[in-house]
Design a protein around this motif. Sequence first.
Motif, PDB file in Angstrom:
ATOM      1  N   SER A   1      -0.979  -0.830   0.450  1.00 31.83           N
ATOM      2  CA  SER A   1      -1.661   0.216   0.986  1.00 31.83           C
ATOM      3  C   SER A   1      -0.930   1.473   1.390  1.00 31.83           C
ATOM      4  O   SER A   1       0.487   1.289   1.257  1.00 31.83           O
ATOM      5  N   SER A   2      -1.257   2.415   1.230  1.00 37.39           N
ATOM      6  CA  SER A   2      -0.374   3.709   1.598  1.00 37.39           C
ATOM      7  C   SER A   2      -0.953   4.476   2.717  1.00 37.39           C
ATOM      8  O   SER A   2      -2.015   4.559   3.065  1.00 37.39           O
ATOM      9  N   SER A   3       0.050   4.657   3.567  1.00 42.93           N
ATOM     10  CA  SER A   3      -0.143   5.418   4.900  1.00 42.93           C
ATOM     11  C   SER A   3       1.103   6.196   4.985  1.00 42.93           C
ATOM     12  O   SER A   3       2.160   5.905   4.976  1.00 42.93           O
ATOM     13  N   ASP A   4       0.797   7.468   5.333  1.00 49.26           N
ATOM     14  CA  ASP A   4       1.806   8.526   5.346  1.00 49.26           C
ATOM     15  C   ASP A   4       2.748   8.561   4.126  1.00 49.26           C
ATOM     16  O   ASP A   4       2.179   8.646   3.022  1.00 49.26           O
TER      17      ASP A   4
ATOM     18  N   VAL B   1       1.701   9.746   0.295  1.00 52.07           N
ATOM     19  CA  VAL B   1       1.310   9.021  -0.905  1.00 52.07           C
ATOM     20  C   VAL B   1      -0.178   8.847  -0.913  1.00 52.07           C
ATOM     21  O   VAL B   1      -0.688   7.974   0.005  1.00 52.07           O
ATOM     22  N   TYR B   2      -0.799   9.577  -1.895  1.00 49.97           N
ATOM     23  CA  TYR B   2      -2.333   9.512  -2.400  1.00 49.97           C
ATOM     24  C   TYR B   2      -2.606   8.530  -3.395  1.00 49.97           C
ATOM     25  O   TYR B   2      -3.900   8.425  -3.792  1.00 49.97           O
ATOM     26  N   ALA B   3      -1.741   8.127  -4.299  1.00 53.50           N
ATOM     27  CA  ALA B   3      -2.143   7.382  -5.455  1.00 53.50           C
ATOM     28  C   ALA B   3      -1.234   6.431  -5.492  1.00 53.50           C
ATOM     29  O   ALA B   3       0.096   6.223  -5.578  1.00 53.50           O
TER      30      ALA B   3
ATOM     31  N   ALA C   1      -4.656   5.170   0.392  1.00 56.31           N
ATOM     32  CA  ALA C   1      -5.027   4.689  -0.947  1.00 56.31           C
ATOM     33  C   ALA C   1      -4.775   3.141  -0.766  1.00 56.31           C
ATOM     34  O   ALA C   1      -3.779   2.642   0.061  1.00 56.31           O
ATOM     35  N   ILE C   2      -5.301   2.212  -1.732  1.00 57.32           N
ATOM     36  CA  ILE C   2      -5.124   0.834  -1.725  1.00 57.32           C
ATOM     37  C   ILE C   2      -5.213   0.285  -3.113  1.00 57.32           C
ATOM     38  O   ILE C   2      -5.808   1.055  -3.861  1.00 57.32           O
TER      39      ILE C   2
END
Length: 115
Positions: A23-26, A50-52, A11-12
């Motif tokens: 940004s989300s990463s892992d 983290v998806y949102a 997600a960004i």
Amino acid sequence: MLKKNNDSVLAIALSPDGKVLVSSSDRTLRLWDAVSRKLLQTLEGHNGWVYAIAFSPDGKALVSGSSDKIIKLWKAGSRVPVQTLKGHEDWVQAIAFSPDDKMLASGSSDKMIKL
């Protein structure tokens, strides 16, 4: 191009003033200077991916939702969440602030929307 994420970018979100990209990463959030593309800060605190993510309309807060079923509210510039919200029974996959900054909505794999 920003290449310092650990895994797939999930997600960004762009700050309302357009100066910061998150940004989300892992299990992490990364805040970037949108102009210089330099990494400003890494936020850790979720136990799942983290998806949102979303910025508040005034840009003073950031919210994140994760596969750990938890929503975290981060104050701008802080590395520690100021509030943790629980209640979903499955992954939090969508999140949004109301335009007046008074309400937060979240959507989950539990088929629920919470305000």
